[in-house]
Structures are given as C-alpha cells and as structure tokens.
Design an enzyme around this catalytic site. Structure first.
Site, short mmCIF file in Angstrom:
data_model
loop_
_atom_site.label_atom_id
_atom_site.label_comp_id
_atom_site.label_asym_id
_atom_site.label_seq_id
_atom_site.Cartn_x
_atom_site.Cartn_y
_atom_site.Cartn_z
N GLY A 186 11.95 -8.09 29.48
CA GLY A 186 11.31 -7.97 28.06
C GLY A 186 11.44 -9.09 27.11
O GLY A 186 11.64 -10.28 27.49
N SER A 187 10.76 -8.75 26.13
CA SER A 187 10.58 -9.97 24.90
C SER A 187 9.53 -9.24 24.06
O SER A 187 9.59 -8.15 23.59
CB SER A 187 10.17 -11.11 25.60
OG SER A 187 10.38 -11.94 24.37
#
Length: 222
Positions: A186-187
């Site tokens: 993620g990010s």
C-alpha cells in the site's frame, strides 16, 4: 492475467515454506490445542500476505483517452490545485489516492500514450497521508503524453510500503489500463492534471483501478 501478481511469488513461496515448517514442528512437539492454534495462525498469516498480491483482471472495455481512470484502488484523499515543481513547474490539479494494506496494489496507466518522463527518487518513509510525503518520500514520477496532453503520475512509498516497482521506460508507448507498476503493502498514487480538467470524484470516495473514472480532459488541454 495471473490472479496473483508476479511481485508476490518469492515472498509467498518463502512465507509458505516457513509457515508450513512452523505448523509441522507445532504438531510434532505440541499436538492438540497449541498445534491447532499455531496452524490457524499460520494459515491466517499466509492468506493475509496472499491478499496483498492479488491481481484481479481489470480490462477497460471502451478505451477513451479523454477519460482518466483511477490508476490504483483506494480512497481519494486529496483534490486540490497545487504547484507541481518537478516536471511541469506550474499549477496543476492534483488527485491523490491512498491505498491501504487491504487494497489491490497493482498500479495501472490511467491513459494511453507515450511515456515522456520516468524518474525514481530516494527519500523518507513518512505516512502516506502526510502533506510532505509527495515531495519527501521515496517516489517514482511518470509523465504520459497523448495528443499533446500530459498527465503526471507519482507512486509514493509510505511507512509500510518501501518497495516501489515501476515497469515503464521513456519513449515507450503504453495502452490505457495496462500495468504501470506495483507498490508493496500500500501507499499512495498522485495524479497531476491540467487546470480546467473536469473532476469526476470527491474526497473520501473509494475508487478502483481501470473501473472508476476520476477525471475528464477537455479537448486541447496540455
């Protein structure tokens, strides 16, 4: 298209072997309830890692480069006019999509065209929603041009996501919806659009790559 992304093959193999070994040892030394709990925990951990690397098929049935599709699954956390200092060096409309660890992590090209610019920048690992993450975190910037119009995409690492993958090279021609890259665990992905672009999403809205139209370019924008 594989349902499990290639970026996960080695990690899944290694984790699977370690968890299988832990389960086997548990049943050898602590049969009964302890081994059952360890087996359940190992299975849960493996399934959690597996979902990080899922790669559902997402085809755009009617490609249209006046439409900008979401490059990632997640939640829209920023829609604002900002100064883009790296490439355009002028004001652009920014849309930012935050990917949680539970989202699909494949990043896709929101429009087709020629890749004009690719740069990787080392940096910090601030949480992805931090205002300075777009300019201070590890990131990869890509610009895609289509009929005189340019759109900038920025993959940004976060506190957990420290492995950015980008598959594009300058001069390459890409199809709308094809894979751009992958951010492990993620990010965030930022999209920078010309001023006057029609925004089709709102703050807090959940979007899906290759399925949600986030903006519509006006004819002749650059």
């Amino acid at each position: 298209m594989a349902l499990i992304h290639k970026e996960g093959y080695k990690l899944l193999l290694g984790a699977g072997l370690l968890l299988a070994l832990a389960t086997s040892l548990a049943w050898h030394f602590w049969p009964g309830l302890p081994a059952t709990l360890i087996s359940a925990g190992s299975g849960s951990i493996f399934l959690l890692i597996l979902q990080f690397f899922r790669n559902p098929p997402r085809r755009i049935s009617n490609p249209d480069d006046s439409l900008i599709y979401a490059p990632a699954d997640g939640k829209v956390v920023v829609i604002e006019e900002v100064e883009e200092p790296e490439y355009f060096q002028d004001k652009r409309l920014q849309i930012s999509i935050f990917m949680s660890p539970l989202n699909v992590h494949v990043n896709r090209n929101p429009l087709g065209g020629e890749v004009r610019y690719v740069r990787h920048h080392p940096g910090k690992y601030l949480v992805a929603w931090h205002p300075k993450s777009s300019t201070e975190n590890e990131r990869t910037t890509v610009v895609i041009a289509q009929q005189g119009q340019e759109v900038l995409l920025r993959q940004i690492a976060g506190a957990m996501a420290k492995r950015i993958r980008n598959y594009l090279t300058e001069g390459q021609h890409v199809a709308q919806g094809s894979e751009m890259g992958f951010i492990k665990f993620g990010s965030r992905v930022d999209v920078f659009l010309p001023l006057g672009t029609q925004i089709e999403v709102g703050i807090g809205q959940k979007v899906k790559g290759n399925q949600t139209v986030i903006a519509k370019l006006k004819e002749g924008q650059a």
